[in-house]
Design a protein around this motif. Sequence first.
Motif, PDB file in Angstrom:
ATOM      1  N   GLU A 161       7.451   3.860  -4.749  1.00  0.00           N
ATOM      2  CA  GLU A 161       6.146   4.431  -4.398  1.00  0.00           C
ATOM      3  C   GLU A 161       5.299   3.407  -3.650  1.00  0.00           C
ATOM      4  O   GLU A 161       4.273   2.947  -4.128  1.00  0.00           O
ATOM      5  CB  GLU A 161       5.428   4.905  -5.674  1.00  0.00           C
ATOM      6  CG  GLU A 161       6.186   5.932  -6.472  1.00  0.00           C
ATOM      7  CD  GLU A 161       6.283   7.272  -5.779  1.00  0.00           C
ATOM      8  OE1 GLU A 161       5.492   7.535  -4.849  1.00  0.00           O
ATOM      9  OE2 GLU A 161       7.174   8.058  -6.152  1.00  0.00           O
ATOM     10  N   GLU A 162       5.738   3.058  -2.447  1.00  0.00           N
ATOM     11  CA  GLU A 162       5.066   2.014  -1.678  1.00  0.00           C
ATOM     12  C   GLU A 162       3.630   2.379  -1.315  1.00  0.00           C
ATOM     13  O   GLU A 162       2.743   1.535  -1.365  1.00  0.00           O
ATOM     14  CB  GLU A 162       5.839   1.686  -0.391  1.00  0.00           C
ATOM     15  CG  GLU A 162       7.139   0.996  -0.613  1.00  0.00           C
ATOM     16  CD  GLU A 162       8.228   1.933  -1.082  1.00  0.00           C
ATOM     17  OE1 GLU A 162       8.154   3.145  -0.793  1.00  0.00           O
ATOM     18  OE2 GLU A 162       9.148   1.458  -1.774  1.00  0.00           O
ATOM     19  N   VAL A 163       3.412   3.625  -0.928  1.00  0.00           N
ATOM     20  CA  VAL A 163       2.063   4.040  -0.529  1.00  0.00           C
ATOM     21  C   VAL A 163       1.113   3.947  -1.723  1.00  0.00           C
ATOM     22  O   VAL A 163       0.001   3.422  -1.605  1.00  0.00           O
ATOM     23  CB  VAL A 163       2.067   5.460   0.082  1.00  0.00           C
ATOM     24  CG1 VAL A 163       0.652   5.946   0.334  1.00  0.00           C
ATOM     25  CG2 VAL A 163       2.868   5.476   1.374  1.00  0.00           C
ATOM     26  N   GLU A 164       1.558   4.421  -2.874  1.00  0.00           N
ATOM     27  CA  GLU A 164       0.726   4.356  -4.074  1.00  0.00           C
ATOM     28  C   GLU A 164       0.477   2.910  -4.494  1.00  0.00           C
ATOM     29  O   GLU A 164      -0.620   2.553  -4.912  1.00  0.00           O
ATOM     30  CB  GLU A 164       1.355   5.155  -5.214  1.00  0.00           C
ATOM     31  CG  GLU A 164       1.325   6.644  -5.014  1.00  0.00           C
ATOM     32  CD  GLU A 164       2.400   7.172  -4.061  1.00  0.00           C
ATOM     33  OE1 GLU A 164       3.245   6.374  -3.579  1.00  0.00           O
ATOM     34  OE2 GLU A 164       2.394   8.373  -3.781  1.00  0.00           O
ATOM     35  N   ALA A 165       1.497   2.064  -4.372  1.00  0.00           N
ATOM     36  CA  ALA A 165       1.344   0.646  -4.692  1.00  0.00           C
ATOM     37  C   ALA A 165       0.327  -0.005  -3.748  1.00  0.00           C
ATOM     38  O   ALA A 165      -0.532  -0.780  -4.191  1.00  0.00           O
ATOM     39  CB  ALA A 165       2.690  -0.067  -4.594  1.00  0.00           C
ATOM     40  N   PHE A 166       0.408   0.325  -2.483  1.00  0.00           N
ATOM     41  CA  PHE A 166      -0.529  -0.213  -1.500  1.00  0.00           C
ATOM     42  C   PHE A 166      -1.945   0.261  -1.799  1.00  0.00           C
ATOM     43  O   PHE A 166      -2.894  -0.528  -1.756  1.00  0.00           O
ATOM     44  CB  PHE A 166      -0.107   0.198  -0.086  1.00  0.00           C
ATOM     45  CG  PHE A 166      -1.040  -0.275   0.979  1.00  0.00           C
ATOM     46  CD1 PHE A 166      -1.041  -1.600   1.376  1.00  0.00           C
ATOM     47  CD2 PHE A 166      -1.924   0.597   1.579  1.00  0.00           C
ATOM     48  CE1 PHE A 166      -1.902  -2.056   2.357  1.00  0.00           C
ATOM     49  CE2 PHE A 166      -2.794   0.164   2.563  1.00  0.00           C
ATOM     50  CZ  PHE A 166      -2.783  -1.171   2.953  1.00  0.00           C
ATOM     51  N   ASP A 167      -2.095   1.547  -2.108  1.00  0.00           N
ATOM     52  CA  ASP A 167      -3.414   2.084  -2.456  1.00  0.00           C
ATOM     53  C   ASP A 167      -3.997   1.357  -3.666  1.00  0.00           C
ATOM     54  O   ASP A 167      -5.182   1.024  -3.688  1.00  0.00           O
ATOM     55  CB  ASP A 167      -3.341   3.582  -2.748  1.00  0.00           C
ATOM     56  CG  ASP A 167      -3.175   4.424  -1.501  1.00  0.00           C
ATOM     57  OD1 ASP A 167      -3.458   3.929  -0.392  1.00  0.00           O
ATOM     58  OD2 ASP A 167      -2.765   5.590  -1.640  1.00  0.00           O
TER      59      ASP A 167
END
Length: 89
Positions: A40-46
């Motif tokens: 979950e790269e996008v969620e981690a970045f967020d």
Amino acid sequence: MGRLDDFYARRSLVVQLLRESPITSPKVLASIDVLLEAGEEVEAFDMLCSWIYEDELPIAREYYARIVAAADMLGTSGSAERLEELLID
């Protein structure tokens, strides 16, 4: 770039930003790592951006530029919007 290459490029980008982030809380870092491990790269970045903002952690202009570029690459430009307030010279 293939889907697998894209996945690894996105993951690598977020991991590098996390390593260089001003976040020091082991619990926060572990939470972001869990998201990365789950793909979950996008969620981690967020979450990375949210914690930097919520904790009002100062960031260098160069790091901010990389955050903005990553947000564009990940398709989540809103994540980096408020971080400009935290820039140090």
